[in-house]
Design a protein around this motif. Structure first.
Motif, mmCIF file in Angstrom:
data_model
loop_
_atom_site.group_PDB
_atom_site.id
_atom_site.type_symbol
_atom_site.label_atom_id
_atom_site.label_comp_id
_atom_site.label_asym_id
_atom_site.label_seq_id
_atom_site.Cartn_x
_atom_site.Cartn_y
_atom_site.Cartn_z
ATOM 1 N N ASP A 21 -16.890 99.250 12.587
ATOM 2 C CA ASP A 21 -17.616 98.025 12.964
ATOM 3 C C ASP A 21 -18.215 97.363 11.732
ATOM 4 O O ASP A 21 -18.939 98.003 10.955
ATOM 5 C CB ASP A 21 -18.727 98.340 13.957
ATOM 6 C CG ASP A 21 -19.497 97.088 14.339
ATOM 7 O OD1 ASP A 21 -19.079 96.407 15.290
ATOM 8 O OD2 ASP A 21 -20.499 96.765 13.662
ATOM 9 N N THR A 22 -17.928 96.082 11.553
ATOM 10 C CA THR A 22 -18.437 95.341 10.388
ATOM 11 C C THR A 22 -19.324 94.172 10.801
ATOM 12 O O THR A 22 -19.467 93.198 10.073
ATOM 13 C CB THR A 22 -17.269 94.876 9.493
ATOM 14 O OG1 THR A 22 -17.785 94.303 8.291
ATOM 15 C CG2 THR A 22 -16.373 93.880 10.217
ATOM 16 N N THR A 23 -19.943 94.279 11.980
ATOM 17 C CA THR A 23 -20.820 93.208 12.464
ATOM 18 C C THR A 23 -21.954 92.927 11.482
ATOM 19 O O THR A 23 -22.303 91.769 11.233
ATOM 20 C CB THR A 23 -21.420 93.581 13.836
ATOM 21 O OG1 THR A 23 -20.364 93.916 14.737
ATOM 22 C CG2 THR A 23 -22.232 92.423 14.400
ATOM 23 N N ASP A 66 -19.550 91.862 7.461
ATOM 24 C CA ASP A 66 -18.715 90.660 7.545
ATOM 25 C C ASP A 66 -19.254 89.697 8.601
ATOM 26 O O ASP A 66 -19.256 88.484 8.424
ATOM 27 C CB ASP A 66 -17.269 91.047 7.880
ATOM 28 C CG ASP A 66 -16.270 89.983 7.458
ATOM 29 O OD1 ASP A 66 -16.660 88.806 7.401
ATOM 30 O OD2 ASP A 66 -15.106 90.315 7.191
ATOM 31 N N GLY A 67 -19.744 90.249 9.717
ATOM 32 C CA GLY A 67 -20.293 89.397 10.771
ATOM 33 C C GLY A 67 -21.493 88.612 10.300
ATOM 34 O O GLY A 67 -21.646 87.429 10.620
ATOM 35 N N ALA A 91 -15.603 93.428 14.845
ATOM 36 C CA ALA A 91 -17.024 93.077 14.971
ATOM 37 C C ALA A 91 -17.344 92.732 16.411
ATOM 38 O O ALA A 91 -16.492 92.210 17.153
ATOM 39 C CB ALA A 91 -17.363 91.896 14.062
ATOM 40 N N GLY A 131 -17.935 86.774 12.522
ATOM 41 C CA GLY A 131 -17.390 86.872 11.178
ATOM 42 C C GLY A 131 -17.235 85.509 10.543
ATOM 43 O O GLY A 131 -17.479 84.476 11.169
ATOM 44 N N ASN A 172 -13.884 87.570 13.081
ATOM 45 C CA ASN A 172 -13.062 88.780 12.953
ATOM 46 C C ASN A 172 -12.444 89.144 14.296
ATOM 47 O O ASN A 172 -12.763 88.551 15.334
ATOM 48 C CB ASN A 172 -13.940 89.959 12.494
ATOM 49 C CG ASN A 172 -14.357 89.857 11.049
ATOM 50 O OD1 ASN A 172 -13.546 90.008 10.153
ATOM 51 N ND2 ASN A 172 -15.639 89.597 10.803
#
Length: 526
Positions: A20-22, A25-26, A239, A244, A249
């Motif tokens: 999870d890249t919240t 990147d989010g 995300a 994103g 994303n």
């Protein structure tokens, strides 16, 4: 090899790691910045959901990002905490320092591999990029055992060079290889083929996990991610709510439920507790001020709504006629309690549980009182009304500035005028102001009691439910010196909601200003 070992290895091949890249990147979405407290709460939710890897930030970007990664590393025990860094020794050292408290920590290194990026952004020759990969991945591996390497703009990279870059990263000690579709350019069959080719031809490919990271510029992020899995990827970077940069994303909730519902074609397990999805979606929407579109897959307000008479008839006979998954599977319980002014505290607590909220006793008492006040104003209190009510309270509970009283004079004959009283750190302050319309007058009055230089970048209103007595959900976005903050509020009075949303955004902006580091925040676009 024993039967048990064979089964374990087979299970591993059928397992898709959810990254999870919240929070990284989010959060790079304009206006989506989150406070440390909000990130800590989100990390708890993600861990409860059993997300495998939580990318908590970009430690060298700012003191705030470093602190977020460091503090999240302290509280997360089951998930892996990742920090992003560029292919520079200083970035890697800062990332490793932030991850020191982590039980499971991952250093995530990114460098571009496409000719376009190498020439115009990095201004490096291909041989220099390969040297940088070998040097930085090797250095990081001496600091942590879990190293992810990402080839920014992989889908527009020359495949022969990409192969050499991947082999270099593996030899230097990378354990995960990420091939991002940085600009949302690729097509599903093309992306699947990329993974098949790299896995089949790269020396050492069997020793690492390959990963997808897809952006949604052409609306293909989820489709491309799933195609990557079919091509051999066993990690998906995504995300909550598809948050994103640019168009966003790949949406975590869509990836996970696609794998679960279509196990016949995608026989891979994620291990996620999907019943926490709606809770996570609503929390991310509340803290970023980015509303979830009504027809958003999985978590949208209408995702399990049926208005067509034919559909309703089918649902009454067998819900599977028009529902391919149960709302309960993603934490959206069907309405079973009709809430109104005669509802008791116990029923209200159960309704909150259905909606994904677990409040402490004090917070529950306050929310129940606000619910009773709302029920006195409305004939019907819908689930969405309660969600807006609770989210509004959670967003504003710690605000230094709070709206206490508002009266507005409006109509065809101007100027419109607003009389406002707020509390600032507990002290009352009042002002009245005129404006070109009632909302402008309200915002001018706020400026009078709390002078600031922020510019209004977004003012958005939508009705939470139907009817003339519906609550208005207002989102406000402010910007000052490159810092962006969003506020939200809901009320049956649109002007009151507008005032509270503006004040909430102003509070968030002040908090970011106090915590911001010199030089601003770096950003990575992969």
């Amino acid at each position: 090899m024993s039967v048990s070992e064979t089964s374990a290895q087979a299970a591993e091949r059928d397992r898709v790691v959810i990254f999870d890249t919240t929070m990284r990147d989010g959060e790079q979405s304009p206006g989506a910045s989150m406070s440390l407290e909000e990130k800590l709460e989100l990390a708890k939710i993600l861990e409860e959901m059993k997300v495998d890897v939580i990318e908590a930030g970009f430690p060298i970007a700012s003191n705030g990002d470093f602190e977020a990664v460091h503090e999240i590393s302290k509280i997360v025990r089951d998930s892996t905490v990742a920090g992003l860094c560029r292919a520079h020794q200083m970035d890697i050292e800062r990332c490793a320092e932030a991850l020191k408290p982590a039980k499971r920590g991952r250093i995530h290194i990114v460098i571009a591999t496409s000719a376009l990026h190498m020439q115009h952004k990095l201004q490096m020759e291909p041989t220099e990029v390969l040297d940088a990969i070998a040097r930085t991945v090797g250095y990081a591996r001496n600091l942590r055992d879990d190293i992810e390497w990402s080839a920014e703009d992989a889908t527009r990279s020359d495949r022969d060079f990409l192969r050499r870059a991947i082999e270099t990263a593996i030899k230097a000690g990378a354990t995960t290889i990420n091939l991002p579709d940085t600009v949302g350019y690729t097509y599903p069959s093309e992306y699947a083929d990329l993974f098949r080719e790299m896995i089949e031809t790269v020396d050492g490919a069997d020793k690492v996990v390959f990963s997808t990271h897809c952006h949604n510029d052409l609306g293909l992020a989820v489709a491309n991610s799933l195609a990557g899995v079919q091509g051999g990827a066993r990690q998906v970077e995504c995300a909550i709510n598809g948050l994103g940069e640019r168009a966003g994303n790949a949406a975590l909730e869509e990836i996970v439920m696609a794998l679960r519902v279509r196990g016949d074609r995608l026989p891979y397990d994620t291990g996620l507790d999907t019943t926490q999805i709606t809770r996570a979606s609503r929390y991310v929407s509340a803290i970023t001020g980015f509303p979830v579109q009504f027809n958003k897959a999985i978590v949208g307000k209408n995702a399990f709504a049926h208005e067509s008479g034919i559909h309703q008839d089918g649902m009454l006979k067998n819900r599977e006629t028009y529902e391919i998954m149960r709302p309960e599977d993603v934490g959206q319980a069907p309405s079973s309690l009709v809430m109104g002014k005669h509802s008791g505290r116990h029923a209200f607590r159960e309704k909150l549980k259905e909606l994904g909220y677990e409040l402490g006793q004090n917070a529950l008492n306050e929310a129940f009182q606000r619910f009773k006040d709302l029920a006195d104003k409305k004939k019907h209190v819908f689930d969405d009304d309660i969600v807006a009510l609770v989210d509004n309270a959670l967003a504003s509970s710690a605000d230094r500035i709070q709206v206490k009283h508002l009266r507005v004079i409006a109509g065809t004959e101007g100027p419109q005028e607003a009389f406002l009283t707020v509390t600032i750190d507990g002290a009352e302050k009042s002002a009245n102001a005129t404006g070109d319309g009632p909302v402008d007058a309200v915002f001018n009055a706020i400026h009078a009691v709390a002078p600031h230089e922020a510019m209004l970048r977004l003012f958005q209103v939508h009705a939470v439910t139907e009817g003339t007595d519906a609550q208005a959900q207002v989102s406000v976005r402010l910007e000052e010196e490159g810092r962006i903050a969003t506020g939200q509020a809901a009320d049956t009075d649109t002007l009151t909601a507008s005032a509270k949303a503006y004040v909430n955004a102003l509070n968030n902006l002040m908090a970011r200003k106090e915590k911001s580091a010199p030089g601003g925040k770096l950003a990575s676009g992969f």
